[in-house]
Enzyme design. Structure first.
Site, short mmCIF file in Angstrom:
data_model
loop_
_atom_site.label_atom_id
_atom_site.label_comp_id
_atom_site.label_asym_id
_atom_site.label_seq_id
_atom_site.Cartn_x
_atom_site.Cartn_y
_atom_site.Cartn_z
N LEU A 184 0.87 -1.24 0.04
CA LEU A 184 0.12 0.14 -0.43
C LEU A 184 0.33 1.11 0.10
O LEU A 184 1.80 1.21 0.67
CB LEU A 184 -0.80 0.00 1.08
CG LEU A 184 -2.10 -1.26 0.74
CD1 LEU A 184 -2.93 -0.68 2.53
CD2 LEU A 184 -3.32 -0.04 -0.15
N CYS A 188 5.60 6.48 -3.77
CA CYS A 188 5.99 7.42 -3.34
C CYS A 188 5.94 7.21 -1.59
O CYS A 188 7.46 7.48 -1.15
CB CYS A 188 4.38 8.45 -3.45
SG CYS A 188 4.50 9.79 -2.40
N GLY A 193 1.05 4.36 -11.70
CA GLY A 193 1.83 4.34 -11.83
C GLY A 193 2.81 4.45 -12.39
O GLY A 193 2.62 4.20 -13.68
N GLY A 244 21.59 12.67 -13.91
CA GLY A 244 20.48 13.38 -14.29
C GLY A 244 20.57 14.56 -13.14
O GLY A 244 20.52 14.28 -12.31
N GLY A 297 17.37 12.83 -8.98
CA GLY A 297 18.80 12.63 -8.64
C GLY A 297 19.45 13.62 -7.80
O GLY A 297 20.08 13.68 -6.82
N MET A 320 4.61 14.37 -13.57
CA MET A 320 4.51 13.18 -12.28
C MET A 320 4.96 13.30 -10.89
O MET A 320 5.68 12.78 -10.68
CB MET A 320 5.74 11.73 -12.73
CG MET A 320 5.17 11.18 -14.84
SD MET A 320 6.35 9.72 -14.52
CE MET A 320 6.13 8.59 -15.70
N ALA A 366 3.14 13.18 -6.84
CA ALA A 366 2.27 12.59 -6.35
C ALA A 366 0.50 13.59 -5.73
O ALA A 366 -0.46 12.68 -5.30
CB ALA A 366 2.99 12.05 -5.19
N HIS A 386 6.13 38.72 11.62
CA HIS A 386 7.14 38.83 11.74
C HIS A 386 7.80 38.25 12.40
O HIS A 386 6.83 38.13 14.04
CB HIS A 386 7.24 40.50 12.09
CG HIS A 386 9.14 40.62 12.18
ND1 HIS A 386 9.77 41.08 10.75
CD2 HIS A 386 9.76 40.84 13.04
CE1 HIS A 386 11.12 40.97 12.01
NE2 HIS A 386 10.82 41.49 13.28
#
Length: 466
Positions: free
Chosen positions: A37, A41, A144, A180, A185, A318, A320, A444
């Site tokens: 599950l 991701c 996915g 990459g 990367g 791509m 989530a 602030h």
């Protein structure tokens, strides 16, 4: 045979969110997952990488900032096995949370690989090769993506690796070569850079994070170089070889000169591709595009009317959170509602430090489209909050229409940029002007003050603190 109103194939962020929303709307819902599950991701992507990024960030701060804060400790050491174990613990807790949500919403979970028998029947093949079949009035495909590979450098999981292996190494490399210069990367490169590795990034484009605003790319390059990361941009990889206890990479720069790098591992992070291999799309005639992504209309409906597709398996970013929004959209459409997604307002985030985030148009896009725009920027180092926390790198940048003042692009590099970007998404969703942001009170001292100051710079070139 069990029958359902909605069946979801894949339980990543898009799939499990679609299933939950469908169940909330009263649909009898099933979800099918072949591994764990949470999908990529939660198991081998967003969540474990952020766990390692946080752990390595703490170590980096202990080495570089604690003394200045008045915290004196012995020289910190990396217990890498514990770091990996903590990462895995975070994953397991998160996955358990998804299981709880499935039970809470009375969603039936089927463990196995889902494949279309026909438009309303799905065959589920378990790990032991046993099968069962369910019937579904509607199906949402959320399978996915998987890591892309270079044709001349197939990943062997030993020296030539993907992000999956990079999240579970047994050692900190002496030299990690990253192919990459995109999100994956740079994030994983940052983890190992902080832990003491030499990190070299080879990128075919002329800059890193090429899809984001050029100013963010320039600033991130400067900061990561200062941290010790090496970059080879406008460089084409020609060969990668596992030599046993090392890996050798050969490449050509833009002048055609050869570059040779030797390291412990080569991380191939050249993107991801849609995963549709086991779905049996041919059994129902679902169409895919030239990149193997499932074709859908504006409602995420395939050419088979009762079958929808969302997330990485369809066109678009791509991400989530993009998949989650699409999952909700489909479920609500099936319930007769009229949801919407503004794809221009799906934010992109890079979880390096400083973090990088952007939403809307980049300056390069506005120039290409011939839009008359104005720019407002504000440096983090002018913030009291940034000085207090020693997070001085970065800036906020707002692009607004020169005639109407509507915000067209919102870009941040700096501490907590991943959280600050939500202010830009909110403002742009309601078509706010830069002046609207200047009229909002920002607490602030906070990093968010950079947003107000950038908006002031964009409206009338009148930042208060710069």
């Amino acid at each position: 045979m069990n029958s359902y109103d909605v069946a979801v194939i894949g339980s990543g962020p898009g799939g499990y969110v679609a299933a939950i929303r469908a169940a909330q709307l009263g649909f009898k819902t099933a979800i099918i997952e072949k591994q764990s599950l949470g999908g990529t991701c939660l198991n081998i992507g967003c969540i474990p990488s952020k766990a390692l990024l946080d752990s390595s960030h703490h170590f980096h701060d202990a080495k570089t900032h604690f003394k200045e804060h008045g915290i004196e400790i012995d020289e910190p050491k990396v217990n890498f096995a514990q770091m990996i174990a903590r990462k895995q613990g975070v994953v397991e807790q998160t996955v358990a949370g998804i299981k709880f949500l499935m039970d809470k919403n009375k969603i039936d979970l089927y463990e196995g690989t889902g494949s279309f028998k026909d438009a309303t029947h799905i065959t589920i093949t378990a790990a032991d090769a046993s099968t069962q079949e369910i019937e579904a009035k509607y199906t949402i495909v959320a399978t996915g993506s998987v890591s892309s590979e270079l044709p001349f450098a197939p990943c062997d999981g030993k020296r030539i690796i993907t992000s999956t292996e990079a999240l579970s190494l047994e050692e900190v490399p002496n030299h990690l070569i990253v192919i990459g210069g995109g999100v994956i990367g740079l994030e994983l490169g940052s983890v190992y850079l902080r832990l003491g590795a030499q990190v070299s990034v080879v990128e075919f484009a002329d800059r890193i994070i090429p899809g984001m605003d050029g100013a963010l790319s320039k600033e991130l390059t400067k900061v990561l170089k200062k941290q010790g990361m090496k970059f080879y941009t406008s460089t084409k990889v020609t060969a990668v070889e596992n030599t046993g206890d090392q890996v050798t990479l050969k490449a050509e720069d833009k002048k055609g000169e050869e570059i040779v790098l030797e390291g412990d591992y080569a991380l191939v992070a050249v993107g991801r591709r849609a995963y549709t291999g086991s779905l049996g799309l041919e059994n129902v005639g679902i169409e895919v595009d030239e990149r193997g992504r499932i074709k859908t209309n504006e409602h995420l409906q395939t050419n088979i009317p009762n079958i929808y597709a969302i997330g990485d398996v369809v066109a678009g970013a791509m991400l989530a959170h993009k998949a989650e929004e699409e999952g909700v959209l489909v479920a609500e459409q099936l319930a007769g509602q009229k949801p919407h997604i503004n794809y221009n307002l799906i934010p992109g985030v890079v979880y390096t430090w400083p973090e990088v985030a952007g939403v809307g148009k980049t300056e390069e896009q506005l120039k290409e489209e011939g839009v008359d725009y104005k720019v407002g920027t504000f440096p983090f180092r002018a913030l009291g909050r940034a000085r207090a926390s020693m997070d001085l790198d970065g800036f906020a940048k707002i692009l607004a229409d020169k005639n109407t003042d509507e915000i067209l692009g919102f870009h941040v590099i700096g501490a907590r940029a991943a959280d600050l970007i939500a202010e830009g998404v909110t403002a742009m969703e309601f078509r706010a002007s830069a002046e609207d942001l200047t009229r909002m009170s920002h607490a602030h001292p906070t990093f968010a003050e950079a947003i107000k100051e950038a908006a002031l710079a964009a409206t009338d070139n009148r930042p208060i603190h710069a």
